[in-house]
Design a protein around this motif. Structure first.
Motif, short mmCIF file in Angstrom:
data_model
loop_
_atom_site.label_atom_id
_atom_site.label_comp_id
_atom_site.label_asym_id
_atom_site.label_seq_id
_atom_site.Cartn_x
_atom_site.Cartn_y
_atom_site.Cartn_z
N VAL A 11 51.20 38.85 38.68
CA VAL A 11 51.27 39.74 37.52
C VAL A 11 51.47 41.15 38.06
O VAL A 11 50.58 41.71 38.71
CB VAL A 11 49.99 39.68 36.66
CG1 VAL A 11 50.15 40.56 35.42
CG2 VAL A 11 49.65 38.25 36.26
N LEU A 13 52.44 45.01 36.95
CA LEU A 13 52.46 45.81 35.73
C LEU A 13 53.14 47.15 35.97
O LEU A 13 52.72 47.90 36.87
CB LEU A 13 51.02 46.04 35.26
CG LEU A 13 50.15 44.79 35.08
CD1 LEU A 13 48.68 45.16 34.92
CD2 LEU A 13 50.62 43.99 33.87
N THR A 48 42.89 41.47 34.93
CA THR A 48 44.32 41.25 34.66
C THR A 48 44.61 39.75 34.69
O THR A 48 45.38 39.24 33.87
CB THR A 48 45.19 41.97 35.70
OG1 THR A 48 44.84 43.34 35.70
CG2 THR A 48 46.67 41.81 35.41
N ARG A 51 43.48 38.29 31.41
CA ARG A 51 44.42 38.62 30.34
C ARG A 51 45.70 37.79 30.45
O ARG A 51 46.28 37.37 29.46
CB ARG A 51 44.75 40.11 30.36
CG ARG A 51 43.57 41.01 29.97
CD ARG A 51 43.96 42.48 30.06
NE ARG A 51 45.09 42.82 29.18
CZ ARG A 51 45.01 43.02 27.88
NH1 ARG A 51 43.83 42.97 27.30
NH2 ARG A 51 46.07 43.29 27.17
N ALA A 52 46.12 37.53 31.69
CA ALA A 52 47.35 36.72 31.88
C ALA A 52 47.11 35.29 31.41
O ALA A 52 48.02 34.66 30.84
CB ALA A 52 47.75 36.74 33.35
N SER A 57 48.84 39.49 29.01
CA SER A 57 49.72 40.12 30.00
C SER A 57 50.70 39.05 30.44
O SER A 57 50.34 37.87 30.52
CB SER A 57 48.95 40.62 31.23
OG SER A 57 48.07 41.65 30.89
N SER A 58 51.93 39.46 30.74
CA SER A 58 52.94 38.47 31.12
C SER A 58 52.92 38.21 32.62
O SER A 58 52.75 39.13 33.42
CB SER A 58 54.34 38.98 30.74
OG SER A 58 54.39 39.13 29.35
#
Ligand code: SF4
Length: 331
Positions: A11, A13, A48, A51-52, A57-58
């Motif tokens: 990930v 960002l 993170t 969240r992924a 999050s992508s």
């Protein structure tokens, strides 16, 4: 089969300062009913990653499989039936609850979005309030009428409303008093036993992770440094970073002679990752090899998987202590 399977997840960002490499080639599994503790310093990519997993999050690379389904790049429509399977409990329970919604509305919202009738949703919310140890009359009250621990119970009720298979717990007890913390941990364990939920338990509090996790993963700069089952992990940690983290935990024994490893420096910027071992800049054992070649995650004799050139074969770490032993009184 694993409930969650993550393979080479990345990930990255975009920020004003450049591309933040938050998660870098992470791979691990979580089995049904298992609790995996994820530890590391602030900024190491733990949140993170959480969240992924919820697709907030992508992923830039790699793969996320939940319950046998590749969810890495599903669009919003395809994600809809997946969302009930994976939920999140936040550290900031006050921020996660809308202050203008009653507790009944907050807990019932995911049920209504999933198509439950108002009557059925209300009945289910009462059931959930009882499951998390809150009174029935909490339904019509607002979040500000509750203590931090009670608000976390509301967040847990909301998270389990749709019978998820996996809950990402992001520092769920860090903001609570120690006695309340123990109550919430016990509630999570009790719910797991009754409902068979798996947890990814993100925390910087090692004592809490030791209490709840079946398996532990240590993360540094978005990568796994060491992972292992509960027994082997706490009994024989091998990675220099893990040993430094564990040595920093205060001892409850006032007579204990503590062995202390002081972590030098700050977590490096993740705008550009160093060549070689991610931990080299702070590692007292770093060699030239560490600066040029990244260590692979390999199974050590202890049963832990460790990313350190010195761990396989083990003799060097066994003969050369990384600790600076000091006879310092415990706080
Ligand atoms: Fe330290 Fe080298 Fe091991 Fe990295 S690979 S933790 S720098 S000894």
């Amino acid at each position: 089969m694993s409930l969650l399977s993550i393979t080479d997840l990345e990930v990255h960002l975009p920020t004003g300062a450049g591309l933040v490499h938050a998660v870098n080639g992470l791979s691990f599994d979580i089995a049904g009913g298992e609790t995996v503790g994820l530890i590391g310093e602030s900024g190491c990519g733990k949140s993170t990653l959480g969240r992924a997993l919820l697709r907030l999050s992508s992923a830039t690379g790699g793969r996320i499989e939940l319950d046998g389904q590749d969810i890495t790049h599903l669009d919003a429509k395809a994600l809809k039936p997946v969302r009930p399977k994976i939920q999140m409990i936040f550290q900031d329970n006050a921020g996660a609850l809308n202050p203008r919604h009653t507790v009944g509305q907050s807990i019932g919202q995911p049920l209504r979005l999933a198509g439950w009738s108002a009557k059925d949703a209300r009945a289910r919310v009462y059931e959930l309030l009882a499951q998390v140890g809150l009174p029935k009359d909490a339904y019509d009250r607002y979040p500000n009428a509750f203590s931090g621990g009670q608000r976390q119970r509301i967040g847990i009720a909301r998270a389990i409303a749709l019978n998820p298979k996996l809950i990402v717990c992001d520092e769920p007890v860090s903001a609570l008093d120690p006695s309340v913390r123990a109550q919430i941990i016990n509630l999570l364990k009790d719910l797991q036993q009754r409902l068979g939920i798996s947890y990814l338990f993100i925390s910087h509090d090692l004592a809490v992770v030791e209490h709840i996790a079946d398996r532990v993963i240590v993360m540094y700069l978005g990568q796994v440094m060491e992972q292992g089952p509960r027994g082997a992990f706490w009994k024989q940690p091998l990675h220099p970073y893990t040993r430094a983290l564990l040595a920093a935990v205060p001892s409850a024994d006032p007579d204990a002679v503590r062995t202390r490893t002081v972590l030098q420096g700050e977590l490096p910027s993740n705008l550009s990752l160093p060549a070689g071992c991610p931990f080299q800049a702070r590692c007292p054992l770093a060699t030239d090899l560490c600066r040029t070649e990244k260590p692979a995650l390999r199974r050590a004799v202890s049963g832990n998987d460790v990313a350190c050139h010195l761990v396989e074969p083990a003799p060097l770490l066994q003969s050369k202590s990384i600790e600076e032993t000091t006879q310092c009184p415990a706080p």
